[in-house]
Design a protein around this motif. Structure first.
Motif, PDB file in Angstrom:
ATOM      1  N   VAL A  10       0.815  -1.229   0.000  1.00 57.76           N
ATOM      2  CA  VAL A  10       0.000   0.000   0.000  1.00 57.76           C
ATOM      3  C   VAL A  10       0.844   1.273   0.000  1.00 57.76           C
ATOM      4  O   VAL A  10       0.389   2.325  -0.450  1.00 57.76           O
ATOM      5  CB  VAL A  10      -0.973   0.011   1.208  1.00 57.76           C
ATOM      6  N   THR A  11       2.099   1.204   0.452  1.00 56.77           N
ATOM      7  CA  THR A  11       2.904   2.439   0.528  1.00 56.77           C
ATOM      8  C   THR A  11       3.660   2.722  -0.778  1.00 56.77           C
ATOM      9  O   THR A  11       4.250   3.785  -0.926  1.00 56.77           O
ATOM     10  CB  THR A  11       3.929   2.338   1.676  1.00 56.77           C
ATOM     11  N   GLY A  12       3.623   1.809  -1.731  1.00 56.50           N
ATOM     12  CA  GLY A  12       4.328   2.021  -3.011  1.00 56.50           C
ATOM     13  C   GLY A  12       3.517   2.900  -3.951  1.00 56.50           C
ATOM     14  O   GLY A  12       2.368   3.248  -3.659  1.00 56.50           O
ATOM     15  N   ALA A  13       4.117   3.233  -5.119  1.00 54.39           N
ATOM     16  CA  ALA A  13       3.445   4.129  -6.081  1.00 54.39           C
ATOM     17  C   ALA A  13       2.117   3.522  -6.531  1.00 54.39           C
ATOM     18  O   ALA A  13       1.077   4.200  -6.553  1.00 54.39           O
ATOM     19  CB  ALA A  13       4.369   4.366  -7.282  1.00 54.39           C
ATOM     20  N   VAL A  14       2.114   2.238  -6.866  1.00 58.95           N
ATOM     21  CA  VAL A  14       0.871   1.599  -7.328  1.00 58.95           C
ATOM     22  C   VAL A  14      -0.091   1.409  -6.157  1.00 58.95           C
ATOM     23  O   VAL A  14      -1.305   1.604  -6.285  1.00 58.95           O
ATOM     24  CB  VAL A  14       1.165   0.263  -8.044  1.00 58.95           C
ATOM     25  N   GLY A  15       0.456   1.058  -4.995  1.00 58.46           N
ATOM     26  CA  GLY A  15      -0.397   0.894  -3.804  1.00 58.46           C
ATOM     27  C   GLY A  15      -1.175   2.165  -3.497  1.00 58.46           C
ATOM     28  O   GLY A  15      -2.388   2.132  -3.231  1.00 58.46           O
ATOM     29  N   GLN A  16      -0.496   3.281  -3.561  1.00 57.70           N
ATOM     30  CA  GLN A  16      -1.165   4.569  -3.326  1.00 57.70           C
ATOM     31  C   GLN A  16      -2.205   4.860  -4.402  1.00 57.70           C
ATOM     32  O   GLN A  16      -3.280   5.380  -4.140  1.00 57.70           O
ATOM     33  CB  GLN A  16      -0.122   5.702  -3.291  1.00 57.70           C
ATOM     34  N   GLU A  17      -1.880   4.439  -5.638  1.00 58.99           N
ATOM     35  CA  GLU A  17      -2.841   4.672  -6.743  1.00 58.99           C
ATOM     36  C   GLU A  17      -4.052   3.764  -6.587  1.00 58.99           C
ATOM     37  O   GLU A  17      -5.172   4.130  -6.946  1.00 58.99           O
ATOM     38  CB  GLU A  17      -2.144   4.436  -8.091  1.00 58.99           C
ATOM     39  N   PHE A  18      -3.844   2.574  -6.028  1.00 58.08           N
ATOM     40  CA  PHE A  18      -5.000   1.700  -5.722  1.00 58.08           C
ATOM     41  C   PHE A  18      -6.010   2.490  -4.883  1.00 58.08           C
ATOM     42  O   PHE A  18      -7.209   2.493  -5.156  1.00 58.08           O
ATOM     43  CB  PHE A  18      -4.557   0.470  -4.918  1.00 58.08           C
ATOM     44  N   LEU A  19      -5.512   3.149  -3.840  1.00 60.24           N
ATOM     45  CA  LEU A  19      -6.415   3.888  -2.935  1.00 60.24           C
ATOM     46  C   LEU A  19      -7.124   5.009  -3.688  1.00 60.24           C
ATOM     47  O   LEU A  19      -8.343   5.181  -3.566  1.00 60.24           O
ATOM     48  CB  LEU A  19      -5.642   4.439  -1.733  1.00 60.24           C
ATOM     49  N   SER A  20      -6.373   5.737  -4.529  1.00 61.80           N
ATOM     50  CA  SER A  20      -6.994   6.838  -5.295  1.00 61.80           C
ATOM     51  C   SER A  20      -8.110   6.317  -6.192  1.00 61.80           C
ATOM     52  O   SER A  20      -9.206   6.869  -6.240  1.00 61.80           O
ATOM     53  CB  SER A  20      -5.965   7.540  -6.180  1.00 61.80           C
ATOM     54  N   VAL A  21      -7.827   5.205  -6.873  1.00 61.86           N
ATOM     55  CA  VAL A  21      -8.803   4.665  -7.834  1.00 61.86           C
ATOM     56  C   VAL A  21      -9.998   4.072  -7.107  1.00 61.86           C
ATOM     57  O   VAL A  21     -11.154   4.268  -7.508  1.00 61.86           O
ATOM     58  CB  VAL A  21      -8.142   3.615  -8.753  1.00 61.86           C
ATOM     59  N   LEU A  22      -9.753   3.382  -5.987  1.00 58.65           N
ATOM     60  CA  LEU A  22     -10.870   2.828  -5.185  1.00 58.65           C
ATOM     61  C   LEU A  22     -11.825   3.951  -4.793  1.00 58.65           C
ATOM     62  O   LEU A  22     -13.053   3.812  -4.878  1.00 58.65           O
ATOM     63  CB  LEU A  22     -10.330   2.141  -3.924  1.00 58.65           C
ATOM     64  N   SER A  23     -11.239   5.068  -4.407  1.00 61.33           N
ATOM     65  CA  SER A  23     -12.054   6.204  -3.965  1.00 61.33           C
ATOM     66  C   SER A  23     -12.752   6.864  -5.153  1.00 61.33           C
ATOM     67  O   SER A  23     -13.967   7.064  -5.146  1.00 61.33           O
ATOM     68  CB  SER A  23     -11.149   7.206  -3.253  1.00 61.33           C
ATOM     69  N   ASP A  24     -11.997   7.110  -6.220  1.00 59.46           N
ATOM     70  CA  ASP A  24     -12.585   7.759  -7.410  1.00 59.46           C
ATOM     71  C   ASP A  24     -13.776   6.970  -7.950  1.00 59.46           C
ATOM     72  O   ASP A  24     -14.746   7.531  -8.445  1.00 59.46           O
ATOM     73  CB  ASP A  24     -11.544   7.862  -8.550  1.00 59.46           C
ATOM     74  N   ARG A  25     -13.693   5.632  -7.843  1.00 58.04           N
ATOM     75  CA  ARG A  25     -14.736   4.788  -8.459  1.00 58.04           C
ATOM     76  C   ARG A  25     -15.764   4.292  -7.453  1.00 58.04           C
ATOM     77  O   ARG A  25     -16.586   3.434  -7.752  1.00 58.04           O
ATOM     78  CB  ARG A  25     -14.082   3.616  -9.194  1.00 58.04           C
ATOM     79  N   ASN A  26     -15.664   4.891  -6.221  1.00 55.01           N
ATOM     80  CA  ASN A  26     -16.605   4.473  -5.157  1.00 55.01           C
ATOM     81  C   ASN A  26     -16.709   2.956  -5.054  1.00 55.01           C
ATOM     82  O   ASN A  26     -17.814   2.394  -5.009  1.00 55.01           O
ATOM     83  CB  ASN A  26     -18.003   5.043  -5.431  1.00 55.01           C
ATOM     84  N   PHE A  27     -15.560   2.300  -5.056  1.00 52.24           N
ATOM     85  CA  PHE A  27     -15.572   0.836  -4.955  1.00 52.24           C
ATOM     86  C   PHE A  27     -16.277   0.441  -3.646  1.00 52.24           C
ATOM     87  O   PHE A  27     -15.958   0.977  -2.578  1.00 52.24           O
ATOM     88  CB  PHE A  27     -14.133   0.295  -4.984  1.00 52.24           C
ATOM     89  N   PRO A  28     -17.242  -0.486  -3.703  1.00 53.56           N
ATOM     90  CA  PRO A  28     -18.117  -0.751  -2.542  1.00 53.56           C
ATOM     91  C   PRO A  28     -17.529  -1.699  -1.513  1.00 53.56           C
ATOM     92  O   PRO A  28     -18.144  -2.692  -1.155  1.00 53.56           O
ATOM     93  CB  PRO A  28     -19.349  -1.364  -3.207  1.00 53.56           C
ATOM     94  N   TYR A  29     -16.328  -1.438  -0.997  1.00 51.30           N
ATOM     95  CA  TYR A  29     -15.736  -2.335  -0.002  1.00 51.30           C
ATOM     96  C   TYR A  29     -16.443  -2.158   1.335  1.00 51.30           C
ATOM     97  O   TYR A  29     -16.911  -1.063   1.657  1.00 51.30           O
ATOM     98  CB  TYR A  29     -14.234  -2.053   0.143  1.00 51.30           C
ATOM     99  N   ARG A  30     -16.543  -3.229   2.135  1.00 51.02           N
ATOM    100  CA  ARG A  30     -17.113  -3.047   3.489  1.00 51.02           C
ATOM    101  C   ARG A  30     -15.995  -2.847   4.491  1.00 51.02           C
ATOM    102  O   ARG A  30     -16.184  -2.258   5.548  1.00 51.02           O
ATOM    103  CB  ARG A  30     -18.017  -4.211   3.885  1.00 51.02           C
TER     104      ARG A  30
END
Ligand code: 2RA
Length: 339
Positions: A10-30
């Motif tokens: 999660v702390t790498g460049a792609v890991g951080q982008e995962f978080l951005s994309v999850l948020s941008d796309r309102n991914f429905p994680y519980r």
């Protein structure tokens, strides 16, 4: 309610982008677990207004996890991917560890979604799904719609790959070098052991006995797997260039059936995840900067290959964000298909 997910690396460049994309796309994680090496464990992450503490990655990290997004290098994927699958987790792996494993789907959602249609999250049955290499994803997002119409017999790719492909440290190093060179100081060459600023060089991946480097052979092998076409001829030359986070690729295509440039342009204009920037009058074509931080891959310089007869060939030029569509977005689009 949605899946329990985990982000590995999660702390790498792609890991951080995962978080951005999850948020941008309102991914429905519980729920979401932030996982990284012991070195990063304990770090705090604010995500979607909630406080998280990075946990050290262990096999037990995946108990109760429905989907795990991995981007922590091949050795971590090999070590923990199967353990997560054993716990019923569906792993979307951004490393090259399992891409050529015939039991593991290698997926670009806009290109070959059928390859993973048998896999769903939350069933208690784990699985591995591989995210293709960034330069392969970016190339095939544009080449596939044309291939589907006129069947590509041969593809020649020259890539101009951004620093981000070598990680966040490489991005920082390339900026530092530019400052040093402009100040007349000797550049600090820690990451690539050579000057990057105002320079370019053959991709830093190991060179194999056939003279191709690993990055080039990924393009060859992954294209054949994703297109399910073991006969398509592919060759590639991958170059690292002093650009931050978007790859550029020049692609020459030879078709079995004729395909004229106007038809090709129309096909690409209607292709999912692709925008056409192709204005000869103003000499406006895709650039890495204008696709950076964007989802779509941009295509231009669409022209008949004048070295081939009867509209059997096309040249195109593609730019795509390496961290986003080249890695994090593609993986999360795969995760969305698991829901
Ligand atoms: C690179 N394709 O650009 C690699 C990153 N995965 O070096």
């Amino acid at each position: 309610d949605g899946p329990a997910i985990a982000v590995v690396g999660v702390t790498g460049a792609v890991g951080q982008e995962f978080l951005s994309v999850l948020s941008d796309r309102n991914f429905p994680y519980r729920s979401i677990k932030m996982l990284a090496s012991q070195r990063s464990a304990g770090r705090r992450i604010i995500f979607e207004d909630r406080d998280y503490v990075v946990e050290e990655l262990t096999a037990d990290s995946f108990d109760g996890v429905d989907i795990a997004l991995f981007s922590a290098g091949g050795s971590i994927s090999k070590k923990f991917g199967p353990a997560a699958v054993d716990r019923g987790t569906v792993v979307v792996d951004n490393s090259s560890a399992f891409r050529m494993d015939e039991k593991v789907p290698l997926v670009i959602p806009e290109v070959n979604p059928e390859a993973m249609q048998h896999i769903k999250a939350g069933t208690g049955k784990g699985a591995l799904i591989a995210n293709p290499n960034c330069s392969t994803i970016i190339c095939l997002m544009a080449a596939t719609p044309l291939h589907r119409r006129a069947k590509v017999l041969r593809m020649v790719v020259s890539t101009y790959q951004a620093a981000s492909g070598a990680g966040a440290a490489a991005m920082e190093s390339s900026k530092l070098q530019i400052r040093e060179v402009l100040e007349g100081k000797p550049p600090t060459c820690k990451i690539f052991n050579r000057q990057y600023a105002f320079n370019l060089f053959s991709h830093n991946a190991p060179v194999l006995s056939n003279g191709y480097n690993e990055e080039e052979m990924k393009m060859v092998k992954e294209t054949r797997k994703i297109w399910n076409d073991k006969d398509v001829k592919v060759t590639a030359t991958c170059i690292r260039v002093p650009v931050m986070r978007a790859h550029a690729e020049s692609v020459n295509l030879q078709f079995e059936n004729p395909l004229d440039e106007d038809t090709a342009r129309d096909i690409l204009k209607n292709a999912p995840g692709v925008v056409v920037i192709d204005d000869r009058e103003s000499n406006s074509f895709p650039t890495p900067l204008e696709v950076s931080n964007k989802d779509d891959v941009a295509v231009g310089r669409i022209r008949q290959d004048l070295s081939q007869d009867g509209n059997q060939g096309l040249d195109i030029f593609i730019c795509g964000d390496q961290i986003r569509k080249g890695a994090a977005l593609n993986a999360i689009q795969i995760a969305e298909m698991l829901l």
